[in-house]
Write a protein that holds these residues in place. Structure first.
Motif, PDB file in Angstrom:
ATOM      1  N   ILE A  28      34.377  28.768  33.001  1.00  0.00           N
ATOM      2  CA  ILE A  28      33.954  30.130  33.321  1.00  0.00           C
ATOM      3  C   ILE A  28      35.106  31.071  32.994  1.00  0.00           C
ATOM      4  N   GLY A  29      34.837  32.066  32.180  1.00  0.00           N
ATOM      5  CA  GLY A  29      35.861  33.040  31.847  1.00  0.00           C
ATOM      6  C   GLY A  29      36.904  32.491  30.895  1.00  0.00           C
ATOM      7  N   ARG A  30      38.097  33.074  30.950  1.00  0.00           N
ATOM      8  CA  ARG A  30      39.243  32.673  30.123  1.00  0.00           C
ATOM      9  C   ARG A  30      38.932  32.776  28.628  1.00  0.00           C
ATOM     10  N   GLU A  31      38.242  33.828  28.237  1.00  0.00           N
ATOM     11  CA  GLU A  31      37.881  33.995  26.827  1.00  0.00           C
ATOM     12  C   GLU A  31      39.114  34.111  25.942  1.00  0.00           C
ATOM     13  N   GLY A 204      46.001  34.899  34.689  1.00  0.00           N
ATOM     14  CA  GLY A 204      46.009  35.699  35.906  1.00  0.00           C
ATOM     15  C   GLY A 204      44.733  35.492  36.707  1.00  0.00           C
ATOM     16  N   ARG A 205      44.351  36.517  37.430  1.00  0.00           N
ATOM     17  CA  ARG A 205      43.149  36.436  38.264  1.00  0.00           C
ATOM     18  C   ARG A 205      41.893  36.470  37.396  1.00  0.00           C
ATOM     19  N   LEU A 206      40.848  35.832  37.887  1.00  0.00           N
ATOM     20  CA  LEU A 206      39.543  35.973  37.245  1.00  0.00           C
ATOM     21  C   LEU A 206      38.926  37.308  37.643  1.00  0.00           C
ATOM     22  N   PRO A 238      41.279  30.738  40.653  1.00  0.00           N
ATOM     23  CA  PRO A 238      40.140  29.829  40.465  1.00  0.00           C
ATOM     24  C   PRO A 238      40.122  28.649  41.428  1.00  0.00           C
ATOM     25  N   LEU A 239      41.284  28.048  41.699  1.00  0.00           N
ATOM     26  CA  LEU A 239      41.298  26.916  42.615  1.00  0.00           C
ATOM     27  C   LEU A 239      40.866  27.352  44.011  1.00  0.00           C
ATOM     28  N   ALA A 240      41.375  28.492  44.472  1.00  0.00           N
ATOM     29  CA  ALA A 240      40.974  28.988  45.792  1.00  0.00           C
ATOM     30  C   ALA A 240      39.492  29.335  45.813  1.00  0.00           C
ATOM     31  N   LEU A 241      38.974  29.884  44.737  1.00  0.00           N
ATOM     32  CA  LEU A 241      37.562  30.242  44.683  1.00  0.00           C
ATOM     33  C   LEU A 241      36.666  29.015  44.810  1.00  0.00           C
ATOM     34  N   THR A 242      37.115  27.895  44.292  1.00  0.00           N
ATOM     35  CA  THR A 242      36.294  26.690  44.356  1.00  0.00           C
ATOM     36  C   THR A 242      36.510  25.896  45.641  1.00  0.00           C
ATOM     37  N   GLU A 243      37.618  26.123  46.333  1.00  0.00           N
ATOM     38  CA  GLU A 243      37.967  25.294  47.482  1.00  0.00           C
ATOM     39  C   GLU A 243      37.756  25.964  48.836  1.00  0.00           C
ATOM     40  N   LEU A 244      37.856  27.282  48.907  1.00  0.00           N
ATOM     41  CA  LEU A 244      37.825  27.952  50.200  1.00  0.00           C
ATOM     42  C   LEU A 244      36.395  28.092  50.722  1.00  0.00           C
ATOM     43  N   SER A 245      36.256  27.981  52.028  1.00  0.00           N
ATOM     44  CA  SER A 245      34.981  28.243  52.710  1.00  0.00           C
ATOM     45  C   SER A 245      35.255  28.296  54.200  1.00  0.00           C
ATOM     46  N   LEU A 246      34.283  28.788  54.953  1.00  0.00           N
ATOM     47  CA  LEU A 246      34.423  28.822  56.406  1.00  0.00           C
ATOM     48  C   LEU A 246      34.295  27.431  57.026  1.00  0.00           C
TER      49      LEU A 246
END
Length: 979
Positions: A28-31, A204-206, A238-246
């Protein structure tokens, strides 16, 4: 760790963030990074090897890009060799290089003796390691023996064993002009690039859309509000986006600074940073990561208790700062701290996207433990990378975290912040500690700071000796979670409560919480009486709760079209509880129950205890329901901004749908209204509000009908009808009626449109609302071609009798328009002029409808020249709005006057090469009729659209056919280019 990668290449062993994993759903992304890798691969066969250097912070997806490049290389037939960091092998010289070359080492027999001897020395256990430059040259000679181009993929270059790292850096400088390409990744550039002139890309950030897509694909979050929390704290990593949750358990240590807990995988990304520290530095880092106070002396005092040494604490802090894990920054003076001591973390900015990693604003030290000299250090500590904090806590044992909590509880000067840490260690009930902890839930709660309040209420409930008091605190947490759209959290709190042990206020609060849970919109009208009774009972102890309950009852009554008894109960209860006649809350309840009973515009007063955002929300709802869109529009925009800032996502559909309504009538273009309705629908779906999702869908149906997208409009209308029946909310059916009626009129079926619109006015005892007010304009529009002027006149007169002088400007304009369209022959022109008086431009849709009606009326009276100006105005307005079917109809009328519509070529049929011949043999009106007949419209449908009788249309076609040499509509369609 490394291997030859064949056609089913997967690259290095670890799956990087942003990658799909084994299923291969794609990056996803990183074009930009993908383009650089593609360019490197394209250059390999013809221009020689190049080097691509990918750097970035932990979790930014370097490995994912490397895997993507390796996969693309294998698809192109390029041989891929890879290696990556292995913690156990870092002490072994050349271990990583050996893994990289292992698939090719058997070819060493085919290279010159000198290079083969270098490889034997390096990998055969020789007494000394060859020089990096010498070994790199031998490696390149070995790779040259492989058939075809070769791509080397090296992950985490900076963490490889030093000998491998130095050799690979030397090899990078030799790749030019060879068939060997090299892609290396490492953490943010250390200052020494892998070769003198690599292509360097820093990840950098997505961007937000890609970040949302990654969160959705990870599948960890359960709703829109949780997704927003993840987006806020991950900040595009990206790693935090895939790993974080409540998660589904109690909120943990990270909640005190508005962060989500780290998974083992996220924590592992920062493990080496922690492992490289000395024992005292690790203790200081843990204390700083855990502390609810950012004050340096608080953290040092707690660290000193844990280390039994103030000097060791100072040295540990210096080491952590030197490594860049935390930074020192000046804080407020002691006087400022004492003056502004904060007892509520909810007032802090820790949940904001840009400040989520900053420790909470602290309070003055009033005598903490530990002999630490506060003058030699900066006042506050801050984490440059906020993800370090949850990662550090994830790497530490429970025992060490508990010890740090105990030390911080003794060292922090703020009673509320100290209570947080003391509560984490407490093992039994303690009401005093519970009250101090509960104070953290007070105040505004933007972004991730809602986690602070939820964790504080959760902890206070656990410490409560009185079960009823504990249940009340859990209900407050459930209410807060429900208002934020965190339905799973709210349900988790509710399940811990025994309803039989609740008092009057507790039962009222539980009813309020149930109203916030998914599916609460369903149920019968009996809930209205239950909510009204609960509001009365709660009024003395909690007036704010009473107002919320009655507002929920009024909303339920509106959408379920309650009867006169329920309406009377709502208005009577509101009258008993109101703070005054201009109470904004009272006006909103009245507008929901009977909009025409709301007095004219004035300055309502906020109810006691109502925040500015809530007051604006109430005002905007009352204004919208009474069709006072000019007043409502700015209030809705302000309310939306406030709700987003406060993280109150569940309430957004209640604002976005009315905003879309306002834009339909006030907007110069409808794309904004479409975007608002689409977003409202998405948020309502994801926050468990099917009733508001149906209302947003209804708005989409109306918009698409107005835009001429009739098939799509009918699909939306069917969805609304199905939802209304399922939810038992009859009022929403009126939105489907409007969508279907507008589709019918947009395709020339005015009789059908009139019948549908007339159904909105069949029950005069039901209070009229915006659906009827809107429908009145379209009813009047459809009446003349449907032959229903007399019946429509009775409806308009009835509505006019119900409205007073203080009614909203749009409603007055709609009544003026209807009065003109339905006026007797001798009075129509004067009434049209009155309807078109200055100010009509504020309402573009109504302006276009009125100008079109006037122009068409003039043309039918053979005042062709006079009709052109209003018709041209209407055509321009409709095209600007995006009302394609209305613009086309107006263009047909305009062409019938002998003028070309905007964008037309003077009556030439689009797409027909012989159009000039047609214009010579047909009059403008005959040409319009011919076009409509060629499209398949019946004589009646053509007559309805052009305000002609079917007999007149037939007469025109009788003259048209011989002029064009055709004898059937099929031949006409073929001639006109539509068959």
């Amino acid at each position: 760790m490394s291997a030859y990668i064949g056609p089913d290449v997967t690259g290095p062993d670890r799956i990087g963030p942003g990658n799909a994993g084994p299923e291969g759903a794609g990056l996803i992304g990183r074009e930009r990074e993908r383009e650089r890798a593609a360019a490197l691969l394209a250059a390999l066969p013809r221009d020689g090897g190049q080097v691509l250097h990918l750097s970035g912070a932990p979790g930014t997806g370097r490995t994912a890009v490397l895997r993507h490049a390796a996969a693309r290389a294998a698809e192109q037939g390029v041989r891929v060799l890879s290696t990556a960091w292995a913690p156990a092998e870092r002490a072994w010289p050349l271990a990583a290089l050996n893994h990289l070359l292992r698939p090719a080492l058997h070819r060493a027999t085919g290279i010159p003796d000198r290079e083969r001897a270098v490889l034997d020395t390096a990998f055969g256990g020789g007494p000394a390691t060859p020089a990096p430059a010498e070994l790199a040259a031998a490696v390149l000679r070995l790779l040259d023996t492989l058939p075809g181009p070769v791509l080397l993929c090296v992950d985490d270059l900076d963490r490889l064993d030093p000998a491998s790292r130095d050799t690979l850096r030397a090899l990078a400088g030799l790749c030019g002009g060879t068939r060997v390409g090299l892609i290396v990744t490492e953490r943010t550039a250390s200052g020494a690039p892998p070769c003198p002139h690599p292509q360097t890309v820093t990840l950098g950030r997505l961007p937000d859309p890609q970040a949302r897509a990654l969160v959705a694909r990870a599948g960890r979050v359960t709703g829109y509000a949780e997704e927003q929390l993840v987006l806020a704290v991950a900040r595009g990593n990206p790693l935090a986006l895939t790993e974080l949750s409540l998660g589904d358990g109690p909120l943990g240590d990270t909640a005190c600074f508005g962060m989500l807990p780290a998974t083992p995988r996220l924590a592992e990304a920062y493990a080496e940073d922690r492992q490289a520290l000395s024992a005292p530095a690790r203790t200081v880092l843990l204390t700083a990561a855990l502390s609810a106070s950012p004050v340096t002396r608080d953290i040092l005092a707690a660290s000193a208790l844990l280390l039994d040494s103030a000097d060791a604490a100072h040295d540990g802090l210096a080491e952590v700062v030197a490594r860049g894990l935390v930074v020192e920054s000046p804080g407020p003076t002691d006087a400022d701290e004492n003056a502004g001591a904060m007892e509520a973390v909810g007032t802090l900015r820790t949940g904001e996207v840009e400040a989520v990693g900053t420790l909470h604003t602290g309070v003055a030290d009033t005598g903490t433990a530990g002999a630490v000299d506060a003058e030699v250090v900066a006042d506050h500590l801050r984490f440059p990378d906020p993800l370090v904090r949850p990662a550090v806590l994830g790497l530490e044992s429970t025992a060490r975290r508990m010890a740090a909590h105990a030390a911080l509880g003794q060292s922090i000067g703020s009673p509320a912040h100290a209570a947080w840490h003391a509560a984490r260690c407490a093992v039994g009930p303690d009401e005093e500690l519970a009250r101090r902890l509960e104070s953290l839930a007070a105040g505004p709660r933007p972004g991730g700071a809602v986690l602070v309040a939820l964790a504080a209420l959760e902890g206070a409930a656990r410490l409560s000796p009185d079960p009823e008091r504990g249940a009340a605190r859990l209900l407050r947490a459930a209410e807060l979670a429900g208002e934020r759209g965190l339905a799973d959290q709210a349900l988790r709190y509710v399940r811990q409560i025994d309803p039989t042990g609740l008092g009057t206020l507790g039962r009222a609060l539980l009813l309020r919480v149930y109203d916030l849970l998914p599916g609460s919109g369903t149920g019968g009208r009996e809930r209205i009486a239950e909510l009204c009774e609960a509001a009365r009972e709660a009024a003395a102890q909690d007036p704010a709760l009473a107002r919320k309950l009655l507002l929920a009852a009024a909303r339920r009554g509106r959408w379920q079209q309650c009867g006169p008894d329920e309406r009377h109960l709502l208005l009577r209860t509101a009258g008993e509880l109101r703070a005054g006649p201009r109470d904004a809350w009272y006006l909103t309840v009245t507008a929901l129950t009977d909009p025409l009973r709301v007095p004219g515009p004035a300055d309502p007063r906020p109810a006691p205890g109502v925040s500015g955002a809530d007051h604006r929300s109430l005002l905007s709802q009352a204004a919208t329901l009474t069709l006072d869109f000019e007043r409502a529009a700015p209030l809705l925009e302000e309310t939306e901004a406030a709700l987003r800032a406060e993280g109150r996502y569940r309430q957004l559909p209640l604002i976005l749908v009315p905003r879309a309504m306002c834009r339909i009538w006030l907007g110069g273009e409808w794309h904004t209204a479409l975007a608002l309705a689409e977003e409202a629908r998405t948020i309502a779906d994801r926050t468990g509000q099917p009733d508001w999702a149906a209302r947003a869908t209804g708005m989409l149906g109306i918009l698409e009908a107005l835009r001429g997208e009739h098939d799509r409009s009918l699909e939306y209308a069917a969805e609304v009808e199905e939802s209304s029946l399922r939810l038992g909310q009859n009022r929403q059916l009126s939105l489907a009626v409007l969508a279907r009626a507008l589709t019918a009129s947009g395709t020339g079926r005015y009789a059908e449109a009139y019948d549908r619109l007339r159904s909105l006015f069949t029950d005069p005892a039901t209070p009229y609302a915006f659906e009827q007010f809107w429908g009145l304009a379209f009813l009047a529009e459809a009446a003349p071609p449907a032959g229903e002027q007399a019946d429509a006149r009775t409806v308009v007169d009835h509505v006019a009798s119900l409205t007073g002088e203080g009614c909203a400007p749009l409603l007055r304009r709609i009544l003026a328009y209807a009065d003109a369209v339905l006026a007797p022959e001798g009075e129509a022109e004067a009434r049209y002029r009155r309807a078109l008086r200055p100010g009509i431009e504020v309402w573009p849709l109504l302006h276009g409808m009125t100008a079109f009606g006037y122009g068409a009326w003039l043309r039918r009276r053979r005042r062709v020249t006079d009709s052109r100006t209003p018709l041209a105005t209407a055509e321009s307005v409709f095209r600007t709005l995006g009302a394609s079917s209305r613009a086309a109809q107006t263009a047909s009328e305009l062409r019938a006057t002998g003028w070309a519509a905007e964008g037309d070529s003077a009556g030439t049929p689009a797409g027909d090469a012989s159009g000039s011949d047609l214009t010579r043999v047909l009059s403008p009106q005959q040409l319009t009729i011919a076009r409509l007949a060629a499209r398949g419209l019946t004589n009646r449908a053509i007559g309805e659209q052009l305000r002609l009788s079917p007999r007149t249309v037939a007469s025109h076609l009788y003259q048209i056919f011989p002029k064009l040499g055709v004898s059937s509509r099929a031949q006409l369609a073929a001639l006109m280019g539509t068959g």
